[in-house]
Design a protein around this motif. Structure first.
Motif, mmCIF file in Angstrom:
data_model
loop_
_atom_site.group_PDB
_atom_site.id
_atom_site.type_symbol
_atom_site.label_atom_id
_atom_site.label_comp_id
_atom_site.label_asym_id
_atom_site.label_seq_id
_atom_site.Cartn_x
_atom_site.Cartn_y
_atom_site.Cartn_z
ATOM 1 N N UNK A 62 9.644 5.802 0.124
ATOM 2 C CA UNK A 62 10.589 5.782 1.232
ATOM 3 C C UNK A 62 9.736 5.718 2.495
ATOM 4 N N UNK A 63 9.768 4.563 3.145
ATOM 5 C CA UNK A 63 8.797 4.266 4.197
ATOM 6 C C UNK A 63 9.473 4.304 5.561
ATOM 7 N N UNK A 64 8.826 4.956 6.519
ATOM 8 C CA UNK A 64 9.323 5.023 7.892
ATOM 9 C C UNK A 64 8.349 4.314 8.821
ATOM 10 N N UNK A 65 8.917 3.536 9.727
ATOM 11 C CA UNK A 65 8.164 2.780 10.725
ATOM 12 C C UNK A 65 8.760 3.087 12.087
ATOM 13 N N UNK A 66 7.909 3.340 13.073
ATOM 14 C CA UNK A 66 8.365 3.797 14.385
ATOM 15 C C UNK A 66 8.139 2.695 15.417
ATOM 16 N N UNK A 67 9.241 2.209 16.012
ATOM 17 C CA UNK A 67 9.177 1.109 16.965
ATOM 18 C C UNK A 67 10.078 1.401 18.159
ATOM 19 N N UNK A 68 9.640 1.029 19.356
ATOM 20 C CA UNK A 68 10.517 1.141 20.508
ATOM 21 C C UNK A 68 11.673 0.163 20.339
ATOM 22 N N UNK B 147 0.831 -1.204 0.000
ATOM 23 C CA UNK B 147 0.000 0.000 0.000
ATOM 24 C C UNK B 147 0.871 1.263 0.000
ATOM 25 N N UNK B 148 2.011 1.238 0.677
ATOM 26 C CA UNK B 148 2.920 2.387 0.680
ATOM 27 C C UNK B 148 3.378 2.723 -0.725
ATOM 28 N N UNK B 149 3.764 1.710 -1.470
ATOM 29 C CA UNK B 149 4.222 1.940 -2.836
ATOM 30 C C UNK B 149 3.077 2.445 -3.706
ATOM 31 N N UNK B 150 1.890 1.905 -3.480
ATOM 32 C CA UNK B 150 0.720 2.359 -4.232
ATOM 33 C C UNK B 150 0.433 3.836 -3.958
ATOM 34 N N UNK B 151 0.497 4.244 -2.703
ATOM 35 C CA UNK B 151 0.207 5.636 -2.385
ATOM 36 C C UNK B 151 1.297 6.562 -2.914
ATOM 37 N N UNK B 152 2.558 6.155 -2.827
ATOM 38 C CA UNK B 152 3.637 6.992 -3.347
ATOM 39 C C UNK B 152 3.499 7.175 -4.851
ATOM 40 N N UNK B 153 3.177 6.113 -5.550
ATOM 41 C CA UNK B 153 3.015 6.214 -7.004
ATOM 42 C C UNK B 153 1.813 7.076 -7.359
ATOM 43 N N UNK B 154 0.754 7.007 -6.554
ATOM 44 C CA UNK B 154 -0.401 7.883 -6.784
ATOM 45 C C UNK B 154 -0.019 9.348 -6.604
ATOM 46 N N UNK C 240 12.794 1.821 4.847
ATOM 47 C CA UNK C 240 13.034 0.965 3.688
ATOM 48 C C UNK C 240 12.620 1.744 2.450
ATOM 49 N N UNK C 241 13.321 1.512 1.340
ATOM 50 C CA UNK C 241 12.962 2.116 0.064
ATOM 51 C C UNK C 241 12.392 1.023 -0.832
ATOM 52 N N UNK C 242 11.171 1.279 -1.310
ATOM 53 C CA UNK C 242 10.452 0.300 -2.134
ATOM 54 C C UNK C 242 10.345 0.830 -3.560
ATOM 55 N N UNK C 243 10.614 -0.029 -4.515
ATOM 56 C CA UNK C 243 10.504 0.358 -5.918
ATOM 57 C C UNK C 243 9.673 -0.663 -6.670
#
Length: 308
Positions: free
Chosen positions: A115-121, A101-108, A305-308
């Motif tokens: 370029x996706x960021x995830x926040x974790x302790x 879904x991240x790649x789909x939204x970026x392409x839209x 992570x970078x998704x292509x």
């Protein structure tokens, strides 16, 4: 029995809150998630609940939750991901869906990659090897700091000559705080410019007690800094953001705002105050907070992570 995975609705907020608090106990030692925070996330204008949220149930028990939002309007996409430690496989299934879904939204948005960021302790229930195996890396660390309060010690501040401090009491003042926020955070990691309306939602402005938001200024510079505090978190009083214009730094204004917040929270009967800070912050904020008695409660990593 296979897991049931479906999108979230606003009505799921109590169950999501319970899941996040169960994970809080594992990761930071006590529950620290309030339902109104979950509701604000679910109402995020940059999130389509039907396509950008995921709930995973083991029978009737919620065991994993994912949320995606897109503030950049470009290639940057942000994720939150929560899973109980004994349910790693469904957690990875949700991560699969979130990456797609991240790649789909970026392409839209017209971008060729996400370029996706995830926040974790740092003690996240999602096993880190599950991320490194998918080419995720830690690119930033934040500390959540806290400090005990004492009404006898944390007294109201005395303003130096030429310095003035006021509560945010009007729509005009709120717009001043927004402008100061955009200016003082412009060079911070992960900052995206936000319109007043977007920022107002980001801070959950309908619920903010604006008497706990202060603007500091000087005779020479005018309005030069702000502090936005909240008293609606069960765990502690919270300083959501504090900023001082570059031209006004080194004059003690940030420390004055902190001490004013400490005194106010102590007067309200709070025993602890907290805030979050980027450990690589270049404005000297971590040292400032340390000088004012704030210590590390827990750490949060930004994974990328970078998704292509």
């Amino acid at each position: 029995m296979p897991y049931l995975i479906r999108p979230a609705t606003l009505e799921d907020a109590p169950e999501i809150t319970a899941l996040l608090n169960a994970i809080d106990v594992i990761e930071v030692g006590r529950p620290e998630t309030d339902q109104h925070t979950v509701e604000a996330d679910l109402k995020h204008p940059d999130t389509d609940l039907a396509r950008d949220t995921w709930l995973a149930f083991d029978a009737d028990r919620l065991v994993a939750y994912g949320l995606l939002w897109d503030e950049s309007g470009g290639e940057r996409i942000d994720l939150d991901h929560y899973v109980l430690p004994e349910h790693q496989d469904v957690g990875v299934s949700i991560l699969d869906a979130m990456e797609a879904r991240s790649l789909e939204r970026a392409r839209a948005n017209g971008a060729e990659r996400a370029v996706v960021h995830l926040y974790l302790t740092v003690r996240a229930t999602l096993a880190p090897q599950r991320l490194t195996a998918r080419d995720w890396d830690v690119v930033r660390r934040y500390h959540v700091l806290h400090r005990p309060l004492d009404a006898g010690r944390d007294q109201p501040v005395e303003l130096p000559g030429g310095v003035r401090l006021r509560a945010c009491g009007s729509e005009e003042d709120r717009r001043v705080v927004h402008a100061l926020y955009q200016d003082t955070f412009a060079e911070h990691f992960d900052h995206h410019p936000r319109t007043y309306e977007q920022w107002f939602h980001d801070v959950d402005g309908e619920r903010v007690d604006w008497s706990l938001v202060w603007i500091v200024g000087t005779d020479e510079l005018g309005d030069a800094g702000f502090l936005l505090a909240r008293n609606d978190r069960a765990a502690m009083g919270w300083i959501r953001s504090i900023g001082v214009l570059r031209a006004a730094r080194g004059q003690g204004l940030a420390g004055l705002l902190l001490r004013h917040a400490f005194a106010t929270f102590a007067g309200l009967g709070r025993e602890t105050v907290g805030l979050g800070v980027d450990t690589d912050n270049t404005t000297g904020a971590p040292a400032l907070y340390a000088r004012h008695g704030m210590t590390v409660h827990f750490a949060v990593d930004t994974w990328e992570v970078t998704l292509t």
